[in-house]
Design an enzyme around this catalytic site. Structure first.
Site, PDB file in Angstrom:
ATOM      1  N   PHE A   1       0.828  -1.226   0.000  1.00  0.00           N
ATOM      2  CA  PHE A   1       0.000   0.000   0.000  1.00  0.00           C
ATOM      3  C   PHE A   1       0.859   1.272   0.000  1.00  0.00           C
ATOM      4  CE2 PHE A   1      -2.270   2.723   3.394  1.00  0.00           C
ATOM      5  CZ  PHE A   1      -2.827   3.582   2.454  1.00  0.00           C
TER       6      PHE A   1
ATOM      7  N   ASP B   1      10.496  -6.706  -3.342  1.00  0.00           N
ATOM      8  CA  ASP B   1       9.268  -7.110  -2.642  1.00  0.00           C
ATOM      9  C   ASP B   1       9.093  -8.613  -2.800  1.00  0.00           C
ATOM     10  OD1 ASP B   1       6.407  -5.343  -1.863  1.00  0.00           O
ATOM     11  OD2 ASP B   1       6.335  -7.528  -2.084  1.00  0.00           O
TER      12      ASP B   1
ATOM     13  N   THR C   1       5.872   2.831  12.900  1.00  0.00           N
ATOM     14  CA  THR C   1       4.456   3.090  13.162  1.00  0.00           C
ATOM     15  C   THR C   1       4.254   3.674  14.564  1.00  0.00           C
ATOM     16  OG1 THR C   1       2.391   1.916  13.648  1.00  0.00           O
ATOM     17  CG2 THR C   1       4.356   0.612  13.742  1.00  0.00           C
TER      18      THR C   1
ATOM     19  N   GLU D   1       2.214   2.596  16.521  1.00  0.00           N
ATOM     20  CA  GLU D   1       1.822   1.490  17.420  1.00  0.00           C
ATOM     21  C   GLU D   1       2.948   1.108  18.381  1.00  0.00           C
ATOM     22  OE1 GLU D   1      -0.679  -1.545  16.157  1.00  0.00           O
ATOM     23  OE2 GLU D   1      -1.458  -0.447  14.438  1.00  0.00           O
TER      24      GLU D   1
ATOM     25  N   LYS E   1       7.621  -4.436  15.224  1.00  0.00           N
ATOM     26  CA  LYS E   1       8.053  -3.145  14.665  1.00  0.00           C
ATOM     27  C   LYS E   1       8.952  -2.403  15.671  1.00  0.00           C
ATOM     28  CE  LYS E   1       7.026  -1.365  11.284  1.00  0.00           C
ATOM     29  NZ  LYS E   1       7.633  -1.410   9.933  1.00  0.00           N
TER      30      LYS E   1
END
Ligand SMILES: NC(=O)c1ccc[n+]([C@@H]2O[C@H](COP(=O)([O-])OP(=O)(O)OC[C@H]3O[C@@H](n4cnc5c(N)ncnc54)[C@H](O)[C@@H]3O)[C@@H](O)[C@H]2O)c1
Length: 329
Positions: A13, A34, A126, A128, A157
């Site tokens: 994305f 990727d 992130t 988070e 992460k």
């Protein structure tokens, strides 16, 4: 001066939006590495695949031999690491791919950056990693907020961020980290809140919200995130962490109602048992990047959400092909 940049996870994305953004705004060579997991999609990059300064390489960032071979053949001027397993629900079901890609993969990229003396490494992280602000605080995450991840995705992460910091401190690699809030925009895999509910709303299917639906996230349009990363990559001193966000807090219920309103859907909202370790509120203080690098978001939620919804409605085949990969439920 032209540069050769390695973008990892560029078929996902944010990565695919970033590849478009770089190729439109800079005269650089882009190599996109990727693995093409279920979340990677080369259809996101159809319009750039013939460009002479763009190359796609399929491979795993956690495969040391493969990555070292790539770095030995291409002399990169920079690495920007988007590649990750990213879906919290999946991390709760099976954390192994999250440990492998998000931690081991980052380690391999840092080692390759060190060994092949790549002048810049940027880690896309992130909000988070900061954990939960809770219902009752009006605080914001700053770059000094202690790291306190609660779910396996966030923990992996966070671990990667700590590796990046220590590779900078120990080995002196030029590394930066950005921590962004929730993104929305084109090419987001339709398992994440906005495209998933749009996909279901288009079919008048129930929209199932975790808990009371009042968990708050801070939403940023993906192109604003891409601009911030490019700005950091070009202008940040080494070793810096940057929060990225738009001061745009919404509950999941508010987002769901907006989707229903914009699609005129007959879908019903259903509340289901809450997700494990479901953080209540994330909110980013992005004043450092605004003050020091002059970045502020250009898109308001009021204009970019309808544009995003329109993109998904105009790209139903894309949505259906993504959902077919994961069983269409
Ligand atoms: N989506 C958000 O709202 C958000 C917010 C803040 C930060 N981030 C971070 O931004 C980055 C990109 O997120 P996204 O939402 O675009 O993710 P995504 O899931 O859409 O895409 C991830 C991409 O990484 C690739 N990939 C996965 N494992 C790989 C591996 N081992 N080797 C090479 N490629 C691999 C996938 O094929 C896919 O193309 C992630 O690091 C994520 O943690 C995302």
């Amino acid at each position: 001066m032209t540069k050769k940049i390695l973008v990892t996870g560029g078929a996902g994305f944010i990565g695919s939006n970033f590849v478009h953004h770089i190729l439109k705004n800079r005269d650089w060579e882009v190599v996109n590495l990727d693995l093409l997991t279920y979340a990677g999609n080369l259809a996101n990059l159809k319009d750039v695949e013939g460009l002479p300064n763009y190359k796609f390489v399929q491979g795993d960032i956690a495969d040391k031999e493969f990555v070292f071979d790539l770095f030995s053949r291409e002399k990169f001027d920079g690495v920007i690491n988007f590649a990750a397993e990213t879906h919290v629900d999946r991390s709760i079901e099976d954390s192994s791919p999250f440990i492998q890609t998000n931690i081991v993969g980052t380690h391999v990229l840092l080692e390759a950056t060190r060994k092949f003396e790549v002048p810049r490494y940027h880690q896309v992280s992130t909000d988070e990693v900061y954990g939960d602000l809770g219902d009752n605080s009006r605080d914001f995450f700053t770059e000094e907020t202690p790291l306190a991840p609660n779910c396996p995705y966030a923990a992996a992460k966070t671990s990667a961020d700590l590796l990046v910091k220590s590779w900078h401190e120990t080995y002196g690699i030029f590394a930066t980290i950005s921590r962004c809030s929730n993104n929305y925009g084109p090419y987001q895999f339709p398992e994440k809140l906005i495209p998933f509910f749009l996909f279901r709303a288009m079919k008048n299917e129930d929209l199932t919200l975790y808990g009371d639906g009042k968990n708050i996230r801070d939403w940023l349009y993906v192109l604003d995130h891409c601009e911030a990363i490019l700005n950091i990559f070009e202008n940040s001193p080494a070793g810096e962490v940057w929060n990225i966000g738009g001061h745009n807090e919404k509950t999941n219920l508010e987002i769901t109602n907006l989707i229903l309103k914009h699609t005129n859907s007959k879908s019903q909202i259903k509340f289901i048992e809450d997700r494990k370790a479901h953080d209540r509120r994330y909110a980013i203080d992005a004043s450092k990047i605004s003050r020091e690098l002059g970045w502020t978001p250009k898109h308001t939620f009021e204009e970019a959400l309808p544009l995003t919804i329109e993109w998904y409605l105009n790209n139903k085949d894309w949505v259906e092909s993504c959902r077919a990969k994961v069983g269409n439920s």
